[in-house]
Design a protein around this motif. Structure first.
Motif, PDB file in Angstrom:
ATOM      1  N   LEU A 162      14.132  -1.300 -16.474  1.00  0.00           N
ATOM      2  CA  LEU A 162      12.906  -2.064 -16.705  1.00  0.00           C
ATOM      3  C   LEU A 162      13.179  -3.552 -16.861  1.00  0.00           C
ATOM      4  O   LEU A 162      12.331  -4.386 -16.532  1.00  0.00           O
ATOM      5  N   ASN A 163      14.358  -3.907 -17.339  1.00  0.00           N
ATOM      6  CA  ASN A 163      14.688  -5.317 -17.567  1.00  0.00           C
ATOM      7  C   ASN A 163      15.125  -6.045 -16.296  1.00  0.00           C
ATOM      8  O   ASN A 163      15.324  -7.264 -16.337  1.00  0.00           O
ATOM      9  N   VAL A 165      14.216  -7.735 -13.728  1.00  0.00           N
ATOM     10  CA  VAL A 165      13.145  -8.500 -13.073  1.00  0.00           C
ATOM     11  C   VAL A 165      13.764  -9.531 -12.142  1.00  0.00           C
ATOM     12  O   VAL A 165      14.934  -9.918 -12.291  1.00  0.00           O
ATOM     13  N   ASP A 177       9.865  -7.403 -19.998  1.00  0.00           N
ATOM     14  CA  ASP A 177       8.524  -6.920 -19.654  1.00  0.00           C
ATOM     15  C   ASP A 177       7.623  -6.998 -20.879  1.00  0.00           C
ATOM     16  O   ASP A 177       7.848  -6.313 -21.885  1.00  0.00           O
ATOM     17  N   ASN A 179       4.494  -5.986 -21.137  1.00  0.00           N
ATOM     18  CA  ASN A 179       3.742  -4.742 -21.328  1.00  0.00           C
ATOM     19  C   ASN A 179       4.573  -3.707 -22.088  1.00  0.00           C
ATOM     20  O   ASN A 179       4.047  -2.963 -22.928  1.00  0.00           O
ATOM     21  N   TYR A 180       5.861  -3.672 -21.806  1.00  0.00           N
ATOM     22  CA  TYR A 180       6.724  -2.728 -22.531  1.00  0.00           C
ATOM     23  C   TYR A 180       6.859  -3.142 -23.998  1.00  0.00           C
ATOM     24  O   TYR A 180       6.975  -2.278 -24.875  1.00  0.00           O
TER      25      TYR A 180
END
Length: 310
Positions: A162-163, A165, A177, A179-180
């Motif tokens: 997820l990280n 980016v 993120d 949202n996370y």
């Protein structure tokens, strides 16, 4: 000087410039790690070595201590190192992702363990007869395992990429993120907090009802026991008079009404039953008196009401 997180200088330093080491953060961080390690190790060793401490509630406390121990061993040293470097992350991004995952998981596990303790206490108050206080059973094992599984489920998106980016700054180690961040905050803080508040309020109400029922049952058992043992009516009346005396107002004793034979003599109340016969010969007619503790209470009552004390 090392880069300040803007990504323009990265890990490079100007020629002849000394790196910006933060020794205060290093000292404070090392002391914090030692305190966390020492305190939680003592908790674990106490429960493991002392047989009397091996109870169900203490196993939940050990689970909480293990989460804090892992946090002090795996997460805090890397954070202290980063702060010592001036806030610049000089290690790989993969290690940063592992650090973020462990940070979220262990902090969430600590909070979930606190929530599990409140659930366990609520079960102990609600169904005390079915609750095993001496050794851990399947219900407690499932509850402890669930806290760790849910904690890993909340933190797992970070380790799974997820990280990663596109415009990620390699000199910073943080959650990328937004949202996370909201999702993990809701799961780790905003949901467990009201759950614990509701459970502890329910426990308080349950304990209050239990205490009232216990007092009522104790009071009824005293009268029922007296009738079952065949106590003479004057003895029951004396018990009623003593209870009535304790429930009277401390400032106005004129509101109190006592059964017949209850007289007041110079601040000391006695109960006299001349019609009470004793089975043993040689016993003379006696006057039932209030014991020493009640005598002291009567002295205090008489002094507060203006009567002269003995």
């Amino acid at each position: 000087m090392p880069g300040n997180g803007s990504g323009q200088l990265g890990n490079a330093t100007a020629p002849g410039a000394a790196p910006g080491y933060n020794f205060a953060a290093l000292v404070f961080g090392v002391l914090l790690i030692l305190c966390v390690l020492g305190g939680n190790l003592l908790v674990c060793l106490s429960v493991c070595s002392e047989r009397a401490l091996k109870t169900t509630t203490n196993y939940f406390i050990v689970s909480l201590a293990v989460a804090d121990l892992l946090l002090a061993l795996l997460v805090l040293p890397l954070y202290v190192y980063s702060e010592f470097q001036g806030g610049v992350w000089a290690l790989s991004t993969g290690l940063c992702d592992a650090l973020m995952t462990m940070d979220v998981m262990l902090c969430t596990a600590s909070i979930f363990n606190l929530c599990a303790i409140s659930v366990d206490r609520f079960i102990a108050v609600s169904i005390p007869l079915n609750y095993n206080r001496q050794q851990i059973d399947l219900r407690q094992l499932i509850l402890i395992s669930t806290t760790w599984i849910f904690a890993f489920a909340v933190a797992s998106p970070v380790i799974f990429g997820l990280n990663n980016v596109p415009d990620r700054d390699p000199t910073l180690c943080q959650l990328e993120d937004n949202n996370y961040i909201v999702y993990s905050s809701i799961c780790s803080f905003f949901i467990p907090c009201p759950v614990m508040l509701v459970l502890y309020c329910a426990m308080f109400q349950g304990l209050k009802r239990w205490e009232e029922a216990r007092k009522a049952k104790l009071k009824s058992s005293v009268y029922a026991g007296g009738r079952k043992l065949g106590c003479p009516p004057p003895l029951l009346e004396r018990k009623q008079a003593e209870i009535k005396l304790q429930e009277c107002s401390l400032y106005d004793r004129s509101e109190c009404s006592f059964p017949r034979g209850y007289v007041m003599n110079s601040g000391i109340q006695t109960v006299s039953y001349p019609h009470l016969k004793y089975s043993h010969p040689g016993h003379k007619q006696k006057q039932a008196k209030i014991n020493g503790r009640e005598r002291k209470a009567m002295k205090a009552l008489s002094s507060s009401a203006g009567h002269p004390s003995l």
